[in-house]
Design a protein around this motif. Structure first.
Motif, short mmCIF file in Angstrom:
data_model
loop_
_atom_site.label_atom_id
_atom_site.label_comp_id
_atom_site.label_asym_id
_atom_site.label_seq_id
_atom_site.Cartn_x
_atom_site.Cartn_y
_atom_site.Cartn_z
N ILE A 160 11.89 -5.72 -2.48
CA ILE A 160 12.74 -4.53 -2.47
C ILE A 160 11.88 -3.28 -2.43
CG2 ILE A 160 14.46 -3.23 -3.77
CD1 ILE A 160 15.43 -5.90 -4.92
N LEU A 161 12.28 -2.31 -1.62
CA LEU A 161 11.59 -1.02 -1.57
C LEU A 161 11.75 -0.29 -2.90
CD1 LEU A 161 12.77 0.02 1.97
CD2 LEU A 161 10.37 0.04 1.27
N PRO A 162 10.80 0.57 -3.25
CA PRO A 162 10.93 1.39 -4.46
C PRO A 162 12.06 2.40 -4.31
CG PRO A 162 8.66 1.34 -3.67
CD PRO A 162 9.51 0.80 -2.58
N GLU A 163 12.53 2.94 -5.42
CA GLU A 163 13.50 4.04 -5.39
C GLU A 163 12.90 5.22 -4.65
OE1 GLU A 163 14.52 4.96 -9.41
OE2 GLU A 163 15.63 3.11 -9.72
N PRO A 164 13.69 5.98 -3.91
CA PRO A 164 15.15 5.89 -3.75
C PRO A 164 15.58 5.06 -2.55
CG PRO A 164 14.37 7.91 -2.78
CD PRO A 164 13.15 7.21 -3.31
N LEU A 165 14.69 4.19 -2.06
CA LEU A 165 14.98 3.39 -0.87
C LEU A 165 15.33 1.95 -1.24
CD1 LEU A 165 11.94 4.55 1.30
CD2 LEU A 165 14.25 5.51 1.29
N ASP A 166 15.67 1.69 -2.49
CA ASP A 166 15.75 0.34 -3.01
C ASP A 166 17.01 -0.43 -2.62
OD1 ASP A 166 17.03 2.25 -4.58
OD2 ASP A 166 16.85 1.08 -6.41
N GLU A 167 17.76 0.07 -1.64
CA GLU A 167 18.88 -0.72 -1.12
C GLU A 167 18.40 -1.74 -0.09
OE1 GLU A 167 21.80 1.89 0.45
OE2 GLU A 167 22.38 2.72 -1.49
N ASN A 168 17.15 -1.63 0.35
CA ASN A 168 16.61 -2.52 1.38
C ASN A 168 15.29 -3.14 0.94
OD1 ASN A 168 18.50 -2.17 3.68
ND2 ASN A 168 17.87 -0.02 3.52
N LYS A 169 14.91 -4.18 1.69
CA LYS A 169 13.61 -4.80 1.49
C LYS A 169 12.66 -4.39 2.61
CE LYS A 169 15.06 -8.91 -1.09
NZ LYS A 169 14.99 -10.40 -1.15
N ALA A 170 11.37 -4.74 2.44
CA ALA A 170 10.36 -4.45 3.46
C ALA A 170 9.16 -5.35 3.18
CB ALA A 170 9.95 -2.99 3.42
N GLN A 171 8.21 -5.34 4.11
CA GLN A 171 6.98 -6.11 3.92
C GLN A 171 5.94 -5.18 3.31
OE1 GLN A 171 6.91 -9.32 4.39
NE2 GLN A 171 4.77 -9.65 3.84
N MET A 172 5.54 -5.50 2.08
CA MET A 172 4.65 -4.62 1.33
C MET A 172 3.21 -5.14 1.35
SD MET A 172 2.92 -4.25 -1.79
CE MET A 172 3.72 -5.16 -3.10
N LEU A 173 2.28 -4.21 1.53
CA LEU A 173 0.85 -4.48 1.40
C LEU A 173 0.29 -3.45 0.42
CD1 LEU A 173 -0.16 -4.90 5.16
CD2 LEU A 173 0.18 -6.73 3.49
N SER A 174 -0.49 -3.92 -0.54
CA SER A 174 -1.05 -3.00 -1.53
C SER A 174 -2.46 -3.44 -1.89
CB SER A 174 -0.18 -2.97 -2.80
OG SER A 174 -0.73 -2.11 -3.78
N GLY A 175 -3.34 -2.45 -2.08
CA GLY A 175 -4.69 -2.75 -2.50
C GLY A 175 -5.39 -1.53 -3.06
N ASN A 176 -6.33 -1.76 -3.96
CA ASN A 176 -7.14 -0.71 -4.56
C ASN A 176 -8.43 -0.62 -3.76
OD1 ASN A 176 -8.29 1.19 -6.25
ND2 ASN A 176 -8.74 -0.25 -7.90
N ASN A 177 -8.61 0.44 -3.00
CA ASN A 177 -9.69 0.56 -2.02
C ASN A 177 -11.01 0.92 -2.69
OD1 ASN A 177 -11.16 0.82 0.35
ND2 ASN A 177 -10.40 2.88 0.78
N LEU A 178 -11.64 -0.04 -3.35
CA LEU A 178 -12.92 0.21 -4.00
C LEU A 178 -14.08 0.18 -3.02
CD1 LEU A 178 -12.40 -1.99 -7.20
CD2 LEU A 178 -12.03 0.47 -6.94
N SER A 179 -13.85 -0.35 -1.81
CA SER A 179 -14.92 -0.45 -0.81
C SER A 179 -14.99 0.77 0.09
CB SER A 179 -14.70 -1.70 0.04
OG SER A 179 -13.50 -1.58 0.79
N SER A 180 -14.10 1.73 -0.07
CA SER A 180 -14.00 2.95 0.75
C SER A 180 -13.52 2.68 2.17
CB SER A 180 -15.36 3.69 0.81
OG SER A 180 -15.78 4.05 -0.48
N SER A 181 -13.11 1.44 2.46
CA SER A 181 -12.65 1.15 3.81
C SER A 181 -11.76 -0.09 3.84
CB SER A 181 -13.84 0.96 4.76
OG SER A 181 -13.38 0.82 6.09
N LEU A 182 -10.84 -0.22 2.89
CA LEU A 182 -10.02 -1.41 2.80
C LEU A 182 -9.06 -1.49 3.99
CD1 LEU A 182 -9.24 -3.89 1.09
CD2 LEU A 182 -7.50 -2.46 0.00
N PHE A 183 -9.01 -2.68 4.61
CA PHE A 183 -8.14 -2.94 5.76
C PHE A 183 -7.06 -3.92 5.34
CE2 PHE A 183 -7.11 -4.78 9.97
CZ PHE A 183 -7.00 -3.62 10.73
N MET A 184 -5.79 -3.51 5.45
CA MET A 184 -4.65 -4.36 5.08
C MET A 184 -3.82 -4.58 6.34
SD MET A 184 -3.59 -2.72 1.36
CE MET A 184 -2.70 -1.32 2.04
N PHE A 185 -3.45 -5.85 6.62
CA PHE A 185 -2.84 -6.09 7.92
C PHE A 185 -1.75 -7.15 7.91
CE2 PHE A 185 -6.33 -9.12 7.60
CZ PHE A 185 -5.87 -10.26 8.24
#
Length: 246
Positions: A71-96
């Motif tokens: 589910i998307l965070p508020e205020p968009l939480d009526e729908n779902k989505a494909q989420m990617l999350s990361g803490n970019n400690l390498s200064s160049s994180l690639f999420m795909f």
């Protein structure tokens, strides 16, 4: 307030188990119809694989890599989505995200037009380590005959996950991908409003071509390439890819 933007939301999202190539496999669905692939991530992940690159194999738990359909965070939480999350400690994180499409003409060149809608909580004109949390997180799209994935590479004694395709570097695209824009939404940092909102990006003014393989297959790519040192949690909501044979 800043923790609301950059904090790791592990209380809401659980970490998925990654394979040895840093990817997550999901069931494939959807087809190219009349030269167009329409993907509504609000309904399902639709056969897209999730993965991460540009981070070390060892001692990487602080990167907090997360990928899931939720589910998307508020205020968009009526729908779902494909989420990617990361803490970019390498200064160049690639999420795909990536998936294979079939049924195109074999050994043929296609012009690809990408239209993507994502959800962003990064206002414009914010300042962050390494770069801005909005303007220095680049949204990337591309295609290749080989499956885009993270592979282990030894770099000066450190084993890193690196992509096996040429996606470029942050603001600069490569032979297998182009930059659609950045992650910044319509708000200004001075507003101190870090709610998520939808953002649309398109490659209308950027020509991108790709060649299919001998079976008429092509691997698609949707991604982010970050110069911002901190946590980015982005949501792919929908995407349309149009194929025009050249």
């Amino acid at each position: 307030m800043m923790n609301k933007l950059y904090g790791v939301i592990s209380g809401i999202f659980s970490v998925m188990l990654l394979g040895c190539d840093g990817s997550i496999s999901v069931q494939q669905s959807n087809d190219v119809v009349n030269g167009k692939l329409v993907v509504d991530f609000r309904q399902s992940h639709h056969g897209w694989h999730s993965g991460f690159a540009d981070y070390p194999q060892q001692n990487n738990s602080d990167f907090n890599l997360i990928a899931r359909h939720d589910i998307l965070p508020e205020p968009l939480d009526e729908n779902k989505a494909q989420m990617l999350s990361g803490n970019n400690l390498s200064s160049s994180l690639f999420m795909f995200l990536t998936r294979k499409v079939t049924g195109l003409d074999a050994n043929s060149r296609y012009d690809l037009l990408f239209t993507v809608t994502l959800a962003s909580n990064a206002p414009q004109n914010c300042v962050g380590a390494g770069g801005a949390p909005g303007e220095d997180v680049y949204i990337v799209a591309g295609a290749s005959t080989q499956q885009p994935k993270a592979e282990l590479v030894n770099e000066n004694g450190t084993t890193m996950y690196r992509m096996n395709i040429d996606h470029g570097q942050q603001s600069m695209g490569g032979s297998d991908a182009i930059v659609l824009g950045n992650f910044a939404n319509s708000k200004d940092c001075s507003q101190q409003n870090f709610d998520y909102e939808l953002k649309g990006l398109s490659s209308t003014n950027i020509q991108f071509t790709a060649d299919t393989d001998a079976n008429g297959n092509l691997w698609l790519l949707l991604a982010s390439d970050s110069g911002f040192v901190g946590t980015t949690a982005l949501y792919f909501v929908e995407a349309t890819i149009e194929f025009t044979k050249l």
